[in-house]
Write a protein that holds these residues in place. Structure first.
Motif, mmCIF file in Angstrom:
data_model
loop_
_atom_site.group_PDB
_atom_site.id
_atom_site.type_symbol
_atom_site.label_atom_id
_atom_site.label_comp_id
_atom_site.label_asym_id
_atom_site.label_seq_id
_atom_site.Cartn_x
_atom_site.Cartn_y
_atom_site.Cartn_z
ATOM 1 N N CYS A 72 -2.027 -4.487 1.461
ATOM 2 C CA CYS A 72 -1.732 -4.157 0.072
ATOM 3 C C CYS A 72 -2.714 -3.121 -0.477
ATOM 4 O O CYS A 72 -3.691 -2.753 0.172
ATOM 5 N N VAL A 73 -2.441 -2.665 -1.682
ATOM 6 C CA VAL A 73 -3.340 -1.720 -2.342
ATOM 7 C C VAL A 73 -4.741 -2.315 -2.427
ATOM 8 O O VAL A 73 -5.743 -1.609 -2.259
ATOM 9 N N GLN A 131 -12.276 -3.303 -2.576
ATOM 10 C CA GLN A 131 -11.168 -2.699 -3.313
ATOM 11 C C GLN A 131 -10.888 -3.475 -4.601
ATOM 12 O O GLN A 131 -10.583 -2.876 -5.635
ATOM 13 N N ALA A 132 -11.018 -4.800 -4.555
ATOM 14 C CA ALA A 132 -10.820 -5.595 -5.772
ATOM 15 C C ALA A 132 -11.858 -5.242 -6.824
ATOM 16 O O ALA A 132 -11.534 -5.096 -8.015
ATOM 17 N N GLU A 186 -5.085 -11.190 -6.155
ATOM 18 C CA GLU A 186 -5.322 -11.801 -4.850
ATOM 19 C C GLU A 186 -5.278 -10.765 -3.723
ATOM 20 O O GLU A 186 -4.185 -10.344 -3.299
ATOM 21 N N PRO A 187 -6.433 -10.305 -3.238
ATOM 22 C CA PRO A 187 -6.422 -9.348 -2.119
ATOM 23 C C PRO A 187 -5.659 -9.896 -0.921
ATOM 24 O O PRO A 187 -5.773 -11.077 -0.582
ATOM 25 N N ARG A 198 0.809 -1.231 0.000
ATOM 26 C CA ARG A 198 0.000 0.000 0.000
ATOM 27 C C ARG A 198 0.840 1.279 0.000
ATOM 28 O O ARG A 198 0.340 2.364 -0.342
ATOM 29 N N GLU A 199 2.100 1.190 0.390
ATOM 30 C CA GLU A 199 2.958 2.383 0.459
ATOM 31 C C GLU A 199 4.264 2.124 -0.280
ATOM 32 O O GLU A 199 4.849 1.040 -0.125
ATOM 33 N N PRO A 200 4.733 3.082 -1.091
ATOM 34 C CA PRO A 200 4.046 4.329 -1.452
ATOM 35 C C PRO A 200 3.033 4.062 -2.559
ATOM 36 O O PRO A 200 3.229 3.157 -3.378
ATOM 37 N N TRP A 201 1.977 4.817 -2.584
ATOM 38 C CA TRP A 201 0.953 4.656 -3.607
ATOM 39 C C TRP A 201 0.499 6.035 -4.061
ATOM 40 O O TRP A 201 0.157 6.883 -3.235
#
Length: 383
Positions: A188-189, A195-196, A183-184, A145-148
């Motif tokens: 993660c982002v 989110q998926a 794959e969530p 998730r970082e950096p995003w």
């Protein structure tokens, strides 16, 4: 192994070989004799499915060498093994002494990730059984998730578009449909099914969809029925399901000593509390002073064996999800992969002592999964 759903479709059940450390073709073939063949014999199955993991160098070598791909297919067939799905999440060195955040690199903002995934698709198109409807490849949820940034998001979107174009070209060239499944995963982002659904909005769902890892679903405190309804409403297919169970502590304040038994240096064990607190690894969560709400820990524990008391596994989430996926008139997902990659870092009393015990454990997990599917009226096929 193969099972028949009531709608007539074939459901493939496999175990993921990312639990093994080999990263070249010689080592992979040795794995087949050391683990896969004995597992198949223990189960008494005509065919055993493997969710094959190929490290990037092995995938590149196979993709560039048709004779090597032919050999791999022949070696699988000679042992009554089949591959309909690949695990394309770890890039390399997944059983190294320390993995942690390295498993998320390269991510979908880097060209190596696209190249690796296309190499896997080339391999899978050639080793896929002739009568299999399609192949699948699970992949990481874009990035950590970082950096995003919006720029990184745009890069991922372009990479996925190129992936679709190449998968379509592969299908025209070979006649084989290969689908890639995001794959969530916690941290993660893409962590949740919501989110998926957002990330995959507007993509070509002939080639792209979701890999539903059921330990990750549990850690996100998602209910399977609601999660699947969300994906269905968004038009996002469940391409692959990873049968996995997370670690759960009903009373983390009481269960601290048992939880500390699962602290280990190789993998991240993201921890989520039911009241919304999050930690990137279990030691961070254990440093919290307040621990009133139940925790779920991203630690894949064996499906058939309870963890150290008073801890428990989220197998209830798994069985609920299987009911939603396969308990109805139509099969929602036909690729099921048992993915317990943590056997070698389990607490000492639960850890297998050598290949024979690991083989027995993998077979027991698959038998447990087969029993759950039989309960849903799926029938194992003789070949």
């Amino acid at each position: 192994m193969r099972l028949r759903h009531r709608d007539g479709s074939v459901v493939h059940l496999s175990y993921c070989t990312n639990v093994h450390a080999a990263e070249d073709l010689t080592g992979i073939l040795a794995q087949l004799d050391t683990y896969a063949v004995p597992v198949r014999r223990r189960l008494g199955s005509a065919v055993l499915g493997l969710g094959l993991w190929l490290a990037a160098p092995a995938a590149a070598g196979l993709a560039a060498d048709r004779a090597a791909r032919r050999r791999l297919r022949q070696e699988l067939a000679a042992r009554d093994l089949e591959v309909v799905t690949l695990n394309g999440f770890p890039y390399a060195a997944f059983q190294a002494p320390v993995v942690k955040y390295a498993v998320y690199r390269p991510d979908w903002t880097e060209p190596q990730r696209l190249r690796y995934t296309l190499d896997l698709a080339t391999v899978l198109a050639d080793v896929l059984p002739t009568d299999a409807a399609r192949g699948s490849i699970s992949t990481l949820p874009l990035a950590w998730r970082e950096p995003w940034t919006p720029e990184r998001s745009d890069t991922c979107r372009r990479s996925l578009s190129m992936l679709v174009d190449e998968l379509a070209a592969l299908e025209r060239r070979t006649g084989r449909l290969i689908r890639v499944a995001v794959e969530p995963e916690p941290g993660c982002v893409v962590e949740t099914t919501a989110q998926a659904a957002a990330v995959l909005s507007g993509v070509d769902t002939r080639y792209l969809g979701v890999c539903l890892d059921l330990a990750h679903l549990a850690c996100a405190w998602e209910e399977p029925a609601a999660a699947l309804a969300r994906l269905r409403s968004a038009g996002v297919p469940v391409v692959k399901t990873q049968l996995s169970a997370a670690l759960e502590a009903a009373d983390p304040a009481r269960d601290g000593d048992a939880l500390r038994g699962y602290v280990e240096p190789r993998f991240l064990h993201q921890t989520r509390s039911r009241d919304g607190r999050s930690a990137d690894d279990l030691p961070e969560a254990l440093s919290w002073e307040a621990r009133e709400s139940p925790w779920r820990v991203h630690y894949h524990v064996p499906l058939h064996a309870a963890p150290m008391p008073p801890l428990r596994a989220t197998t209830g989430v798994l069985t609920d999800a299987l009911r939603e996926l396969l308990g109805g008139a139509e099969a929602v997902c036909d690729h099921l992969d048992v993915e317990t990659y943590t056997w070698n870092v389990l607490p000492p009393r639960s850890r297998p002592d050598g290949p024979a015990q690991l083989t027995a454990g993998i077979a027991a997990e698959l038998a447990w999964a087969r029993d759950r599917l039989t309960d849903l009226d799926l029938k194992e096929l003789p070949s």
